[in-house]
Motif scaffolding. Structure first.
Motif, PDB file in Angstrom:
ATOM      1  N   GLU A  78      -7.238  39.507  30.019  1.00 52.70           N
ATOM      2  CA  GLU A  78      -6.321  39.279  31.093  1.00 52.70           C
ATOM      3  C   GLU A  78      -7.119  39.555  32.428  1.00 52.70           C
ATOM      4  O   GLU A  78      -7.112  38.991  33.228  1.00 52.70           O
ATOM      5  CB  GLU A  78      -5.046  40.009  30.805  1.00 52.70           C
ATOM      6  N   SER A  79      -7.801  40.820  32.196  1.00 49.38           N
ATOM      7  CA  SER A  79      -8.634  41.210  33.403  1.00 49.38           C
ATOM      8  C   SER A  79      -9.819  40.365  33.756  1.00 49.38           C
ATOM      9  O   SER A  79     -10.093  39.888  35.212  1.00 49.38           O
ATOM     10  CB  SER A  79      -9.056  42.412  33.204  1.00 49.38           C
ATOM     11  N   ILE A  80     -10.458  39.709  32.772  1.00 48.36           N
ATOM     12  CA  ILE A  80     -11.407  38.541  33.194  1.00 48.36           C
ATOM     13  C   ILE A  80     -10.685  37.344  33.710  1.00 48.36           C
ATOM     14  O   ILE A  80     -11.277  36.798  34.656  1.00 48.36           O
ATOM     15  CB  ILE A  80     -12.334  38.362  31.752  1.00 48.36           C
ATOM     16  N   GLY A  81      -9.502  37.043  33.080  1.00 47.88           N
ATOM     17  CA  GLY A  81      -8.985  35.935  33.896  1.00 47.88           C
ATOM     18  C   GLY A  81      -8.417  36.083  35.141  1.00 47.88           C
ATOM     19  O   GLY A  81      -8.673  35.211  35.926  1.00 47.88           O
ATOM     20  N   ARG A  82      -7.985  37.541  35.554  1.00 50.80           N
ATOM     21  CA  ARG A  82      -7.798  37.666  36.988  1.00 50.80           C
ATOM     22  C   ARG A  82      -8.996  37.739  37.790  1.00 50.80           C
ATOM     23  O   ARG A  82      -8.844  36.971  38.922  1.00 50.80           O
ATOM     24  CB  ARG A  82      -6.821  39.122  37.161  1.00 50.80           C
ATOM     25  N   GLN A  83     -10.075  38.202  37.363  1.00 51.01           N
ATOM     26  CA  GLN A  83     -11.164  38.070  37.929  1.00 51.01           C
ATOM     27  C   GLN A  83     -11.770  36.526  38.139  1.00 51.01           C
ATOM     28  O   GLN A  83     -12.294  36.266  39.477  1.00 51.01           O
ATOM     29  CB  GLN A  83     -12.424  39.072  37.458  1.00 51.01           C
ATOM     30  N   ARG A  84     -11.519  35.839  37.249  1.00 51.57           N
ATOM     31  CA  ARG A  84     -11.834  34.166  37.249  1.00 51.57           C
ATOM     32  C   ARG A  84     -10.972  33.827  38.482  1.00 51.57           C
ATOM     33  O   ARG A  84     -11.661  33.043  39.319  1.00 51.57           O
ATOM     34  CB  ARG A  84     -11.620  33.535  35.977  1.00 51.57           C
ATOM     35  N   GLU A  85      -9.653  33.923  38.497  1.00 57.30           N
ATOM     36  CA  GLU A  85      -8.867  33.310  39.415  1.00 57.30           C
ATOM     37  C   GLU A  85      -9.250  34.080  40.928  1.00 57.30           C
ATOM     38  O   GLU A  85      -9.307  33.174  41.649  1.00 57.30           O
ATOM     39  CB  GLU A  85      -7.431  33.670  39.439  1.00 57.30           C
ATOM     40  N   LEU A  86      -9.709  35.130  41.016  1.00 55.03           N
ATOM     41  CA  LEU A  86     -10.099  35.968  42.224  1.00 55.03           C
ATOM     42  C   LEU A  86     -11.316  35.140  42.640  1.00 55.03           C
ATOM     43  O   LEU A  86     -11.409  34.827  43.848  1.00 55.03           O
ATOM     44  CB  LEU A  86     -10.118  37.284  41.962  1.00 55.03           C
ATOM     45  N   SER A  87     -12.360  34.857  41.903  1.00 53.77           N
ATOM     46  CA  SER A  87     -13.561  34.137  42.078  1.00 53.77           C
ATOM     47  C   SER A  87     -13.297  32.856  42.651  1.00 53.77           C
ATOM     48  O   SER A  87     -13.967  32.329  43.463  1.00 53.77           O
ATOM     49  CB  SER A  87     -14.470  34.159  41.159  1.00 53.77           C
ATOM     50  N   GLN A  89     -10.702  31.905  44.054  1.00 58.32           N
ATOM     51  CA  GLN A  89     -10.289  31.837  45.464  1.00 58.32           C
ATOM     52  C   GLN A  89     -11.265  32.200  46.265  1.00 58.32           C
ATOM     53  O   GLN A  89     -11.138  31.484  47.461  1.00 58.32           O
ATOM     54  CB  GLN A  89      -9.069  32.912  45.520  1.00 58.32           C
ATOM     55  N   ILE A  90     -12.054  33.124  46.071  1.00 64.08           N
ATOM     56  CA  ILE A  90     -13.125  33.230  46.937  1.00 64.08           C
ATOM     57  C   ILE A  90     -14.071  32.358  47.186  1.00 64.08           C
ATOM     58  O   ILE A  90     -14.562  31.833  48.354  1.00 64.08           O
ATOM     59  CB  ILE A  90     -13.941  34.539  46.473  1.00 64.08           C
ATOM     60  N   GLY A  91     -14.097  31.587  46.144  1.00 66.06           N
ATOM     61  CA  GLY A  91     -15.183  30.388  46.257  1.00 66.06           C
ATOM     62  C   GLY A  91     -14.360  29.187  47.172  1.00 66.06           C
ATOM     63  O   GLY A  91     -14.964  28.678  48.145  1.00 66.06           O
ATOM     64  N   ASP A  92     -13.094  28.948  46.974  1.00 66.21           N
ATOM     65  CA  ASP A  92     -12.363  28.219  47.721  1.00 66.21           C
ATOM     66  C   ASP A  92     -12.328  28.582  49.441  1.00 66.21           C
ATOM     67  O   ASP A  92     -12.661  27.940  50.223  1.00 66.21           O
ATOM     68  CB  ASP A  92     -11.097  27.987  47.469  1.00 66.21           C
ATOM     69  N   LEU A  94     -14.605  30.509  50.662  1.00 68.05           N
ATOM     70  CA  LEU A  94     -16.186  30.085  51.168  1.00 68.05           C
ATOM     71  C   LEU A  94     -16.410  28.826  51.545  1.00 68.05           C
ATOM     72  O   LEU A  94     -16.882  28.401  52.640  1.00 68.05           O
ATOM     73  CB  LEU A  94     -17.151  30.726  50.082  1.00 68.05           C
ATOM     74  N   ASP A  95     -15.665  28.011  50.654  1.00 70.09           N
ATOM     75  CA  ASP A  95     -16.009  26.405  51.191  1.00 70.09           C
ATOM     76  C   ASP A  95     -15.244  26.194  52.325  1.00 70.09           C
ATOM     77  O   ASP A  95     -15.841  25.359  53.146  1.00 70.09           O
ATOM     78  CB  ASP A  95     -15.195  25.718  49.954  1.00 70.09           C
ATOM     79  N   GLY A  96     -14.092  26.766  52.574  1.00 64.32           N
ATOM     80  CA  GLY A  96     -13.450  26.610  53.964  1.00 64.32           C
ATOM     81  C   GLY A  96     -14.281  27.098  55.119  1.00 64.32           C
ATOM     82  O   GLY A  96     -14.371  26.414  56.184  1.00 64.32           O
ATOM     83  N   HIS A  97     -14.868  28.310  54.827  1.00 58.04           N
ATOM     84  CA  HIS A  97     -15.588  28.884  56.118  1.00 58.04           C
ATOM     85  C   HIS A  97     -16.997  28.153  56.261  1.00 58.04           C
ATOM     86  O   HIS A  97     -17.423  27.875  57.362  1.00 58.04           O
ATOM     87  CB  HIS A  97     -16.107  30.446  55.589  1.00 58.04           C
ATOM     88  N   VAL A  98     -17.537  27.329  54.907  1.00 62.02           N
ATOM     89  CA  VAL A  98     -18.743  26.673  55.266  1.00 62.02           C
ATOM     90  C   VAL A  98     -18.222  25.328  56.250  1.00 62.02           C
ATOM     91  O   VAL A  98     -19.005  25.116  56.947  1.00 62.02           O
ATOM     92  CB  VAL A  98     -19.150  26.049  53.934  1.00 62.02           C
ATOM     93  N   GLN A  99     -16.959  24.996  56.010  1.00 62.07           N
ATOM     94  CA  GLN A  99     -16.778  23.686  56.496  1.00 62.07           C
ATOM     95  C   GLN A  99     -16.360  24.057  58.188  1.00 62.07           C
ATOM     96  O   GLN A  99     -16.851  23.227  59.180  1.00 62.07           O
ATOM     97  CB  GLN A  99     -15.383  23.269  56.129  1.00 62.07           C
ATOM     98  N   LEU A 100     -15.932  25.253  58.203  1.00 61.04           N
ATOM     99  CA  LEU A 100     -15.892  25.846  59.670  1.00 61.04           C
ATOM    100  C   LEU A 100     -17.110  26.081  60.308  1.00 61.04           C
ATOM    101  O   LEU A 100     -17.374  25.772  61.682  1.00 61.04           O
ATOM    102  CB  LEU A 100     -14.905  27.048  59.817  1.00 61.04           C
ATOM    103  N   LEU A 101     -17.893  26.750  59.720  1.00 60.82           N
ATOM    104  CA  LEU A 101     -19.184  26.719  60.371  1.00 60.82           C
ATOM    105  C   LEU A 101     -20.075  25.539  60.635  1.00 60.82           C
ATOM    106  O   LEU A 101     -20.756  25.491  61.687  1.00 60.82           O
ATOM    107  CB  LEU A 101     -20.220  27.953  59.337  1.00 60.82           C
ATOM    108  N   ASP A 102     -19.734  24.552  59.700  1.00 65.14           N
ATOM    109  CA  ASP A 102     -20.424  23.117  60.079  1.00 65.14           C
ATOM    110  C   ASP A 102     -20.067  22.615  61.211  1.00 65.14           C
ATOM    111  O   ASP A 102     -20.583  22.054  62.094  1.00 65.14           O
ATOM    112  CB  ASP A 102     -20.438  22.247  58.751  1.00 65.14           C
ATOM    113  N   GLU A 103     -18.556  22.600  61.468  1.00 67.53           N
ATOM    114  CA  GLU A 103     -17.895  22.328  62.623  1.00 67.53           C
ATOM    115  C   GLU A 103     -18.525  22.979  63.888  1.00 67.53           C
ATOM    116  O   GLU A 103     -18.707  22.443  65.151  1.00 67.53           O
ATOM    117  CB  GLU A 103     -16.632  22.260  62.566  1.00 67.53           C
ATOM    118  N   VAL A 104     -18.479  24.259  64.079  1.00 68.22           N
ATOM    119  CA  VAL A 104     -19.112  25.077  65.041  1.00 68.22           C
ATOM    120  C   VAL A 104     -20.437  24.767  65.132  1.00 68.22           C
ATOM    121  O   VAL A 104     -20.990  24.581  66.269  1.00 68.22           O
ATOM    122  CB  VAL A 104     -18.928  26.861  64.703  1.00 68.22           C
TER     123      VAL A 104
END
Length: 153
Positions: A78-87, A89-92, A94-104
């Protein structure tokens, strides 16, 4: 070749399990069931003594240990599953931040181009002003003369 059956062949062996075993050889084999310790520095008093347990008690003990390990593994899963979900979300994120940085970055490039064009225009004006310094001085003197005439009249 003729095969003959040997009448002097040994009889098949059978294995018998007993719930209790008073002999020393059997006690030694039971001690071999629990040879390992998790912490070598711990005292033997903290470990249960399994020498006097019968087969059902040893089986129950091992079943209980396995059930505890299963619970711990389930909690770990269960802990590994939560860490997977968290990772994920972090990846998503980061993808959003990459898009924002590209626009900037695109905006900075666009404005940098505009600044470069404005700088070139100012350099042209400055060069023309240096080339036409005499004309500029004459224009300034005419303006001063007009102001003096207007104020003195």
């Amino acid at each position: 070749t003729n095969r003959t059956t040997n009448t002097n062949s040994p009889t098949p062996k059978s294995v018998r399990f007993r719930d209790s075993s008073p002999d020393a050889a059997h006690a030694a084999s039971r001690a071999a069931l629990f040879p390992y310790k998790d912490d070598p520095a711990s005292s033997d008093a903290s470990l249960p003594d399994h020498a006097d347990l019968d087969n059902q008690q040893i089986h129950a003990y091992h079943s209980r240990v396995m059930a505890e390990q299963d619970q711990q593994l389930d909690a770990l899963g269960e802990s590994i599953g939560r860490q997977r979900e968290l990772s994920i979300q972090i990846g998503d994120e980061l993808d959003g931040h990459v898009q924002l940085l590209d626009e900037v970055d695109e905006g900075v490039d666009r404005h940098q181009g505009q600044l470069d064009r404005a700088k070139r225009r100012l350099e042209i004006v400055a060069r023309k002003a240096r080339d036409n310094m005499q004309l500029t001085i004459i224009a300034i003197l005419i303006i001063i003369l007009v102001l003096l005439i207007v104020t003195l009249k």
